[in-house]
Design a protein around this motif. Structure first.
Motif, PDB file in Angstrom:
ATOM      1  N   TYR A 269      42.618  64.910  60.051  1.00  0.00           N
ATOM      2  CA  TYR A 269      43.158  66.164  60.601  1.00  0.00           C
ATOM      3  C   TYR A 269      42.536  67.367  59.897  1.00  0.00           C
ATOM      4  N   ARG A 270      42.473  67.282  58.579  1.00  0.00           N
ATOM      5  CA  ARG A 270      41.958  68.407  57.791  1.00  0.00           C
ATOM      6  C   ARG A 270      40.514  68.737  58.188  1.00  0.00           C
ATOM      7  N   GLU A 271      39.716  67.696  58.367  1.00  0.00           N
ATOM      8  CA  GLU A 271      38.304  67.926  58.726  1.00  0.00           C
ATOM      9  C   GLU A 271      38.148  68.309  60.196  1.00  0.00           C
ATOM     10  N   ALA A 272      38.833  67.582  61.077  1.00  0.00           N
ATOM     11  CA  ALA A 272      38.638  67.789  62.514  1.00  0.00           C
ATOM     12  C   ALA A 272      39.190  69.134  62.986  1.00  0.00           C
ATOM     13  N   LEU A 273      40.174  69.659  62.263  1.00  0.00           N
ATOM     14  CA  LEU A 273      40.801  70.912  62.696  1.00  0.00           C
ATOM     15  C   LEU A 273      40.411  72.095  61.802  1.00  0.00           C
ATOM     16  N   HIS A 281      46.533  74.004  56.740  1.00  0.00           N
ATOM     17  CA  HIS A 281      46.855  72.590  56.494  1.00  0.00           C
ATOM     18  C   HIS A 281      47.760  72.439  55.273  1.00  0.00           C
ATOM     19  N   PRO A 282      48.533  71.349  55.226  1.00  0.00           N
ATOM     20  CA  PRO A 282      49.364  71.126  54.038  1.00  0.00           C
ATOM     21  C   PRO A 282      48.489  70.954  52.794  1.00  0.00           C
ATOM     22  N   VAL A 373      45.426  64.281  69.711  1.00  0.00           N
ATOM     23  CA  VAL A 373      46.152  65.410  69.101  1.00  0.00           C
ATOM     24  C   VAL A 373      45.150  66.516  68.755  1.00  0.00           C
ATOM     25  N   VAL A 374      44.041  66.122  68.160  1.00  0.00           N
ATOM     26  CA  VAL A 374      43.014  67.098  67.775  1.00  0.00           C
ATOM     27  C   VAL A 374      42.454  67.807  69.014  1.00  0.00           C
ATOM     28  N   ASP A 375      42.153  67.038  70.058  1.00  0.00           N
ATOM     29  CA  ASP A 375      41.608  67.631  71.290  1.00  0.00           C
ATOM     30  C   ASP A 375      42.588  68.634  71.900  1.00  0.00           C
ATOM     31  N   CYS A 376      43.883  68.293  71.889  1.00  0.00           N
ATOM     32  CA  CYS A 376      44.889  69.193  72.459  1.00  0.00           C
ATOM     33  C   CYS A 376      44.933  70.504  71.673  1.00  0.00           C
ATOM     34  N   LEU A 377      44.890  70.419  70.355  1.00  0.00           N
ATOM     35  CA  LEU A 377      44.926  71.638  69.539  1.00  0.00           C
ATOM     36  C   LEU A 377      43.662  72.470  69.758  1.00  0.00           C
TER      37      LEU A 377
END
Ligand SMILES: *Cc1c(COP(=O)(O)O)cnc(C)c1O
Length: 385
Positions: A269-273, A281-282, A373-377
């Motif tokens: 998540y951290r890298e992809a977003l 990010h947290p 999830v990443v694609d939606c964001l």
């Protein structure tokens, strides 16, 4: 993009849990007994702490810990406001006063300067919450408090987490864990109280079983059938069942694998977003390991293309469940009415309640779910959702 349905959290249970409940169900020993004792032993070893007591929930573990420490009317216990309401409720169950302090919106954990400003001569304890699985700065908290003030870890989200190389559970005077299905390992409902303090453990052990001086198991096995326990204290029934503990033993054996996988997904998540500048990010731990009970992002209200709630609504329409990180206790009706809190009293906690957004992270998701999830964001970021 084909629509998917991704839940915010889902317990990971399998054939092993199903088989594990067979023994207590057929042996006839259903309440606290040999399975609870085994679960406690393995849990204490994994968290490097001398004593572990299984109870019905983290809420009752907190109540027991405070009660065993002698917290009562007139005593103040400092609690960070951005936490599940149970952390503060447990203080009220003892007749004590929960004194709410602010949190640091970059870690979501207790703000030490705010905590320090709330200390009075009546302060008996601080509950340091390891929110979402990141350990609070226990050394900083300890150093800012008078030696007489106890520190209790609310480790509801932190089974398996560590701080400066030491596991959660033995970082303060006592710690309380949760096995609710939203946490990384579950027994349906359930909790664990841990401590290195033998006297505290003895008191808590007695109080969880009605205040009885000897346990049912001791009575069952003892040679003196006429023996009745002494009841010199007002206790409770907070015992875990052996059916739950049998499940807990299997879940605990999976804990490190669950966390390892969550850690890997968190890095993804951290890298992809990383390119979405309105999502913070947290914070990873400075030294130690995050248990990743949840992946809670901070939506920057000045940069985000839409209000947080609209973003959550759009994600919901795409099949991606989200939740606010949690609530702020000083903003809840009961606490506002009883203590006269104003929403702006604790601005860090207020902002966390209004701007945080947990996105799905659990052990039932596969690579394609995370990518979805990443694609939606990303679609939201580019204005295409
Ligand atoms: C879940 C949670 C609790 C309550 O745990 P239960 O086992 O449901 O009582 C308490 N504190 C925090 C921080 C939590 O996340």
């Amino acid at each position: 993009m084909t629509l998917r349905r991704i839940q915010i959290s889902q317990p990971s249970m399998g054939e092993e849990e199903w088989h594990a409940v067979r023994e207590p169900l057929t042996s006839g020993w259903l309440t606290q007994g040999p399975k609870v004792a085994a679960f406690e032993k393995v849990f204490a070893d994994r968290h490097d702490v001398a004593h572990a007591m299984a109870v019905t929930s983290c809420t009752t573990a907190l109540h027991l810990a405070l009660d065993a420490m002698g917290i009562g009317p007139g005593d103040e216990v400092i609690v960070p406001s951005f936490t599940w309401v149970a952390t503060a409720n447990a203080v009220l169950y003892c007749g004590g006063t929960p004194v709410l302090c602010d949190v640091d919106p970059t870690t979501y954990n207790i703000d030490i300067a705010s905590m320090k400003s709330k200390v009075t001569e009546n302060t008996k304890a601080v509950i340091a919450v390891h929110l979402f699985g990141l350990c609070a700065d226990m050394d900083g908290i300890r150093a800012a408090l008078p030696a007489s003030v106890k520190v209790i870890e609310d480790a509801a989200c932190a089974a398996g987490a560590s701080y400066k190389g030491r596991p959660a559970g033995g970082l303060g005077d006592a710690a309380c864990f949760s096995f609710h299905p939203r946490k990384s390992i579950t027994t349906g409902e359930g909790g664990m109280l841990t401590t290195d303090d033998a006297a505290l453990a003895e008191r808590a052990n007695m109080l969880r079983n009605h205040g009885a001086s000897i346990s049912e198991e001791q009575r069952h096995q003892g040679p003196q059938p006429y023996l009745l326990a002494a009841f010199d204290e007002l206790g409770f029934n907070y015992r875990m069942t052996d059916v739950q503990a049998a499940i807990g033993l299997v879940q605990l054996a999976k804990l490190d694998r669950f966390i390892e996988e969550r850690d890997r997904r968190a890095r993804y998540y951290r890298e992809a977003l990383a390119d979405i500048d309105w999502l913070r990010h947290p914070q990873p731990p400075n030294s130690g390991s995050h248990a990743w009970q949840a992946y809670v992002m901070y939506v920057d209200p000045k940069r985000a293309p839409l209000a947080r709630n609209e973003i959550m609504g759009k994600l919901h329409a795409l099949g991606v469940a989200t939740r606010p990180g949690t609530h702020s206790v000083h903003m809840l009706g009961y606490y506002r009415k009883r203590f006269g809190h104003q929403i702006d009293d604790l601005p860090g906690a207020r902002d966390c309640e209004q701007n945080t957004m947990a996105i799905p992270l659990h052990n039932r998701m596969d690579d394609d779910d995370y990518k979805y999830v990443v694609d939606c964001l990303k679609r939201l970021d580019s204005g295409n959702a």
